[in-house]
Motif scaffolding. Structure first.
Motif, PDB file in Angstrom:
ATOM      1  N   THR A  60       0.844  -1.193   0.000  1.00 64.08           N
ATOM      2  CA  THR A  60       0.000   0.000   0.000  1.00 64.08           C
ATOM      3  C   THR A  60       0.877   1.240   0.000  1.00 64.08           C
ATOM      4  O   THR A  60       1.826   1.346   0.791  1.00 64.08           O
ATOM      5  CB  THR A  60      -0.915   0.007   1.242  1.00 64.08           C
ATOM      6  OG1 THR A  60      -1.803  -1.117   1.162  1.00 64.08           O
ATOM      7  CG2 THR A  60      -1.746   1.284   1.312  1.00 64.08           C
ATOM      8  N   LEU A  61       0.562   2.160  -0.884  1.00 65.14           N
ATOM      9  CA  LEU A  61       1.365   3.369  -1.033  1.00 65.14           C
ATOM     10  C   LEU A  61       1.024   4.396   0.043  1.00 65.14           C
ATOM     11  O   LEU A  61      -0.135   4.549   0.445  1.00 65.14           O
ATOM     12  CB  LEU A  61       1.109   3.996  -2.403  1.00 65.14           C
ATOM     13  CG  LEU A  61       2.064   5.134  -2.771  1.00 65.14           C
ATOM     14  CD1 LEU A  61       3.388   4.583  -3.255  1.00 65.14           C
ATOM     15  CD2 LEU A  61       1.448   6.041  -3.825  1.00 65.14           C
ATOM     16  N   GLY A  62       2.046   5.082   0.496  1.00 61.27           N
ATOM     17  CA  GLY A  62       1.835   6.148   1.465  1.00 61.27           C
ATOM     18  C   GLY A  62       3.052   7.042   1.561  1.00 61.27           C
ATOM     19  O   GLY A  62       3.835   7.155   0.613  1.00 61.27           O
ATOM     20  N   ILE A  63       3.221   7.665   2.704  1.00 59.35           N
ATOM     21  CA  ILE A  63       4.315   8.605   2.919  1.00 59.35           C
ATOM     22  C   ILE A  63       5.221   8.060   4.017  1.00 59.35           C
ATOM     23  O   ILE A  63       4.787   7.853   5.156  1.00 59.35           O
ATOM     24  CB  ILE A  63       3.770   9.995   3.326  1.00 59.35           C
ATOM     25  CG1 ILE A  63       2.798  10.512   2.253  1.00 59.35           C
ATOM     26  CG2 ILE A  63       4.916  10.987   3.520  1.00 59.35           C
ATOM     27  CD1 ILE A  63       2.037  11.769   2.680  1.00 59.35           C
ATOM     28  N   MET A  64       6.475   7.804   3.662  1.00 58.53           N
ATOM     29  CA  MET A  64       7.491   7.282   4.571  1.00 58.53           C
ATOM     30  C   MET A  64       8.320   8.462   5.070  1.00 58.53           C
ATOM     31  O   MET A  64       8.861   9.226   4.265  1.00 58.53           O
ATOM     32  CB  MET A  64       8.354   6.267   3.825  1.00 58.53           C
ATOM     33  CG  MET A  64       9.507   5.676   4.593  1.00 58.53           C
ATOM     34  SD  MET A  64      10.367   4.471   3.520  1.00 58.53           S
ATOM     35  CE  MET A  64      11.763   4.024   4.546  1.00 58.53           C
ATOM     36  N   VAL A  65       8.426   8.613   6.381  1.00 60.88           N
ATOM     37  CA  VAL A  65       9.040   9.815   6.951  1.00 60.88           C
ATOM     38  C   VAL A  65      10.124   9.462   7.960  1.00 60.88           C
ATOM     39  O   VAL A  65       9.872   8.709   8.916  1.00 60.88           O
ATOM     40  CB  VAL A  65       7.977  10.689   7.651  1.00 60.88           C
ATOM     41  CG1 VAL A  65       8.605  11.977   8.182  1.00 60.88           C
ATOM     42  CG2 VAL A  65       6.818  11.004   6.700  1.00 60.88           C
ATOM     43  N   ASN A  66      11.321  10.000   7.753  1.00 68.23           N
ATOM     44  CA  ASN A  66      12.370   9.919   8.773  1.00 68.23           C
ATOM     45  C   ASN A  66      12.113  11.069   9.741  1.00 68.23           C
ATOM     46  O   ASN A  66      12.433  12.220   9.456  1.00 68.23           O
ATOM     47  CB  ASN A  66      13.753  10.036   8.134  1.00 68.23           C
ATOM     48  CG  ASN A  66      14.876   9.886   9.154  1.00 68.23           C
ATOM     49  OD1 ASN A  66      14.768  10.334  10.292  1.00 68.23           O
ATOM     50  ND2 ASN A  66      15.975   9.261   8.743  1.00 68.23           N
ATOM     51  N   VAL A  67      11.508  10.758  10.864  1.00 65.77           N
ATOM     52  CA  VAL A  67      11.059  11.781  11.810  1.00 65.77           C
ATOM     53  C   VAL A  67      12.228  12.628  12.314  1.00 65.77           C
ATOM     54  O   VAL A  67      12.120  13.857  12.425  1.00 65.77           O
ATOM     55  CB  VAL A  67      10.308  11.130  12.990  1.00 65.77           C
ATOM     56  CG1 VAL A  67       9.863  12.190  13.987  1.00 65.77           C
ATOM     57  CG2 VAL A  67       9.105  10.334  12.478  1.00 65.77           C
ATOM     58  N   ASP A  68      13.360  11.998  12.586  1.00 68.53           N
ATOM     59  CA  ASP A  68      14.518  12.738  13.105  1.00 68.53           C
ATOM     60  C   ASP A  68      15.037  13.757  12.104  1.00 68.53           C
ATOM     61  O   ASP A  68      15.603  14.785  12.490  1.00 68.53           O
ATOM     62  CB  ASP A  68      15.648  11.768  13.468  1.00 68.53           C
ATOM     63  CG  ASP A  68      15.288  10.861  14.636  1.00 68.53           C
ATOM     64  OD1 ASP A  68      14.396  11.244  15.425  1.00 68.53           O
ATOM     65  OD2 ASP A  68      15.884   9.773  14.746  1.00 68.53           O
ATOM     66  N   ALA A  69      14.860  13.469  10.798  1.00 68.15           N
ATOM     67  CA  ALA A  69      15.385  14.357   9.765  1.00 68.15           C
ATOM     68  C   ALA A  69      14.474  15.556   9.493  1.00 68.15           C
ATOM     69  O   ALA A  69      14.836  16.437   8.704  1.00 68.15           O
ATOM     70  CB  ALA A  69      15.612  13.571   8.474  1.00 68.15           C
ATOM     71  N   LEU A  70      13.311  15.593  10.124  1.00 69.09           N
ATOM     72  CA  LEU A  70      12.381  16.704   9.895  1.00 69.09           C
ATOM     73  C   LEU A  70      12.772  17.964  10.654  1.00 69.09           C
ATOM     74  O   LEU A  70      12.212  19.046  10.391  1.00 69.09           O
ATOM     75  CB  LEU A  70      10.959  16.299  10.298  1.00 69.09           C
ATOM     76  CG  LEU A  70      10.244  15.284   9.407  1.00 69.09           C
ATOM     77  CD1 LEU A  70       8.840  15.035   9.936  1.00 69.09           C
ATOM     78  CD2 LEU A  70      10.195  15.753   7.959  1.00 69.09           C
ATOM     79  N   GLY A  71      13.673  17.825  11.593  1.00 70.41           N
ATOM     80  CA  GLY A  71      14.110  19.000  12.343  1.00 70.41           C
ATOM     81  C   GLY A  71      13.008  19.640  13.170  1.00 70.41           C
ATOM     82  O   GLY A  71      12.958  20.870  13.299  1.00 70.41           O
ATOM     83  N   GLY A  72      12.120  18.817  13.694  1.00 72.07           N
ATOM     84  CA  GLY A  72      11.045  19.339  14.530  1.00 72.07           C
ATOM     85  C   GLY A  72       9.756  19.640  13.810  1.00 72.07           C
ATOM     86  O   GLY A  72       8.737  19.948  14.447  1.00 72.07           O
ATOM     87  N   LEU A  73       9.746  19.564  12.496  1.00 74.29           N
ATOM     88  CA  LEU A  73       8.515  19.787  11.731  1.00 74.29           C
ATOM     89  C   LEU A  73       7.542  18.636  11.976  1.00 74.29           C
ATOM     90  O   LEU A  73       7.957  17.504  12.242  1.00 74.29           O
ATOM     91  CB  LEU A  73       8.822  19.894  10.239  1.00 74.29           C
ATOM     92  CG  LEU A  73       9.583  21.135   9.773  1.00 74.29           C
ATOM     93  CD1 LEU A  73       9.979  20.987   8.301  1.00 74.29           C
ATOM     94  CD2 LEU A  73       8.742  22.390   9.977  1.00 74.29           C
ATOM     95  N   PRO A  74       6.246  18.881  11.850  1.00 70.79           N
ATOM     96  CA  PRO A  74       5.278  17.796  12.033  1.00 70.79           C
ATOM     97  C   PRO A  74       5.342  16.779  10.890  1.00 70.79           C
ATOM     98  O   PRO A  74       5.727  17.122   9.765  1.00 70.79           O
ATOM     99  CB  PRO A  74       3.928  18.528  12.043  1.00 70.79           C
ATOM    100  CG  PRO A  74       4.177  19.793  11.286  1.00 70.79           C
ATOM    101  CD  PRO A  74       5.592  20.186  11.587  1.00 70.79           C
ATOM    102  N   VAL A  75       4.988  15.547  11.201  1.00 72.11           N
ATOM    103  CA  VAL A  75       4.923  14.510  10.166  1.00 72.11           C
ATOM    104  C   VAL A  75       3.758  14.833   9.236  1.00 72.11           C
ATOM    105  O   VAL A  75       2.620  15.002   9.702  1.00 72.11           O
ATOM    106  CB  VAL A  75       4.721  13.122  10.811  1.00 72.11           C
ATOM    107  CG1 VAL A  75       4.461  12.061   9.737  1.00 72.11           C
ATOM    108  CG2 VAL A  75       5.933  12.749  11.655  1.00 72.11           C
ATOM    109  N   PRO A  76       3.995  14.954   7.925  1.00 70.24           N
ATOM    110  CA  PRO A  76       2.885  15.262   7.014  1.00 70.24           C
ATOM    111  C   PRO A  76       1.836  14.164   7.032  1.00 70.24           C
ATOM    112  O   PRO A  76       2.163  12.982   7.097  1.00 70.24           O
ATOM    113  CB  PRO A  76       3.571  15.362   5.650  1.00 70.24           C
ATOM    114  CG  PRO A  76       4.866  14.640   5.800  1.00 70.24           C
ATOM    115  CD  PRO A  76       5.274  14.785   7.229  1.00 70.24           C
ATOM    116  N   GLN A  77       0.563  14.573   6.955  1.00 66.98           N
ATOM    117  CA  GLN A  77      -0.540  13.620   7.069  1.00 66.98           C
ATOM    118  C   GLN A  77      -1.303  13.414   5.761  1.00 66.98           C
ATOM    119  O   GLN A  77      -2.220  12.604   5.701  1.00 66.98           O
ATOM    120  CB  GLN A  77      -1.515  14.089   8.149  1.00 66.98           C
ATOM    121  CG  GLN A  77      -0.909  14.118   9.550  1.00 66.98           C
ATOM    122  CD  GLN A  77      -0.458  12.744  10.019  1.00 66.98           C
ATOM    123  OE1 GLN A  77      -1.219  11.778   9.984  1.00 66.98           O
ATOM    124  NE2 GLN A  77       0.801  12.640  10.446  1.00 66.98           N
ATOM    125  N   GLY A  78      -0.929  14.138   4.731  1.00 67.97           N
ATOM    126  CA  GLY A  78      -1.651  13.997   3.470  1.00 67.97           C
ATOM    127  C   GLY A  78      -0.844  14.534   2.297  1.00 67.97           C
ATOM    128  O   GLY A  78       0.225  15.133   2.468  1.00 67.97           O
TER     129      GLY A  78
END
Length: 334
Positions: free
Chosen positions: A124-142
């Motif tokens: 199933t396709l979605g969004i894979m996120v390296n949380v540590d690499a976001l620099g404090g930004l929220p995890v995108p939800q869409g």
């Protein structure tokens, strides 16, 4: 003279051994170790069947193009690709028919009736996120979140004109934005907007780049994200976009006039065997045969309520319009 004879005999024996070793090889196009845990699968194939399958980092489109280019003198024995490329390969007459053991347990819509291609698993396709690499930004939800300026230079998706997962991304986004397989305008509009956010668009799997943090956000499958989180112990999140997504099968085929057909058949039998299907399940893929997923693995998936946002599409139609979409993407998305 006797010494010469011994030397000649040794050379001949070495040659015979080399030929025997070569005979226990099967060439697979698009079997990258960092994708769907093919690395583990290929080791199991070698241990169980004695057939060595070298790693190969082509994507689906590159694999099909190579099969067509080599049609008069095939190099590959088997090929793995997204379902639409399997349909295109059948049309191009570069694959042969083969019905591996377990064939009868594959649902009717997930195999060519004659055996030109058959599904081995799905994702199933979605969004894979390296949380540590976001620099404090929220995890995108869409999908809409990826267009926000705060994620500029952080978003990646595979090339929709070449990689199957890239094309799946286009179909999923298009569907989520109100389009359908007869109207890709919403997807083109989306990618044009995303282009202003400096996305990274590789042709091959970018799994390692996500783990390293070089690529914080990647449009990819659930199985790669779960593997990153639970096997490679990276702080990776997986999101099925709020606007919706799709699930798709990956398929395999026997190459027409395969140089090592007997070994190719062993490989195809193995990936559908109980052992092969169990390995896919342990790698967070949905097996095509009714193999129960281990409870500890199933517990690591997102809730069913999240998966309810992922639908399916007409794969035959998806294949039929793929080339036209690819041409339009290359022409209109800069």
């Amino acid at each position: 003279m006797r010494a010469f004879s011994k030397t000649l005999a040794a050379v001949l024996l070495c040659g015979v051994a080399s030929l025997a070793q070569a005979a226990e090889t099967a060439i697979c196009y698009n079997c990258p170790p960092d994708w769907a845990d093919w690395g583990t699968q290929l080791k199991a194939i070698a241990a169980s069947t004695g057939v060595q399958v070298p790693l190969d980092n082509k994507n689906s489109g590159q694999s099909l193009a190579q099969l067509v280019a080599e049609q008069a003198a095939p190099v590959a024995d088997v090929v793995y690709y997204g379902v639409t490329f399997g349909l295109q390969a059948q049309k191009a007459e570069v694959v042969d028919t083969y019905k591996p053991h377990g064939w009868e347990q594959i649902p009717a819509g997930l195999k060519d009736p004659a055996g030109h291609w058959f599904a081995i698993h799905s994702g199933t396709l979605g969004i894979m996120v390296n949380v540590d690499a976001l620099g404090g930004l929220p995890v995108p939800q869409g999908w809409a979140d990826l267009l926000k300026p705060q994620y500029k230079g952080m978003v990646g998706y595979l090339d929709p004109s070449s990689a199957f997962v890239g094309y799946v991304s286009a179909v999923a986004i298009n569907r989520a934005m109100g389009g359908d397989l007869d109207n890709f305008a919403p997807a083109i509009d989306y990618f044009q907007k995303l282009a202003k956010n400096a996305p990274i668009v590789p042709k091959q799997t970018a799994y390692a780049r996500v783990l390293s943090g070089e690529l914080p956000i990647l449009v990819d499958y659930d199985f790669n994200a779960y593997r990153a989180r639970y096997k490679d112990h990276a702080n990776v999140a997986f999101v099925i976009p709020q606007e919706g997504s799709i699930s798709v099968p990956y398929v395999m085929s026997l190459v027409a006039n395969a140089p090592h057909r007997a070994n190719a058949e062993k490989v195809l039998d193995f990936v559908l065997s109980d052992q092969g299907q169990a390995l896919w399940a342990k790698a967070y893929l949905r097996p095509v045969r009714p193999i129960e997923m281990p409870a500890e693995v199933a517990a690591q998936f997102l809730p069913d309520s999240d998966y309810a946002r992922a639908g399916v599409v007409d794969y035959q139609k998806m294949a039929a319009v793929q080339e036209a979409f690819a041409a339009r993407y290359l022409n209109e998305v800069k």
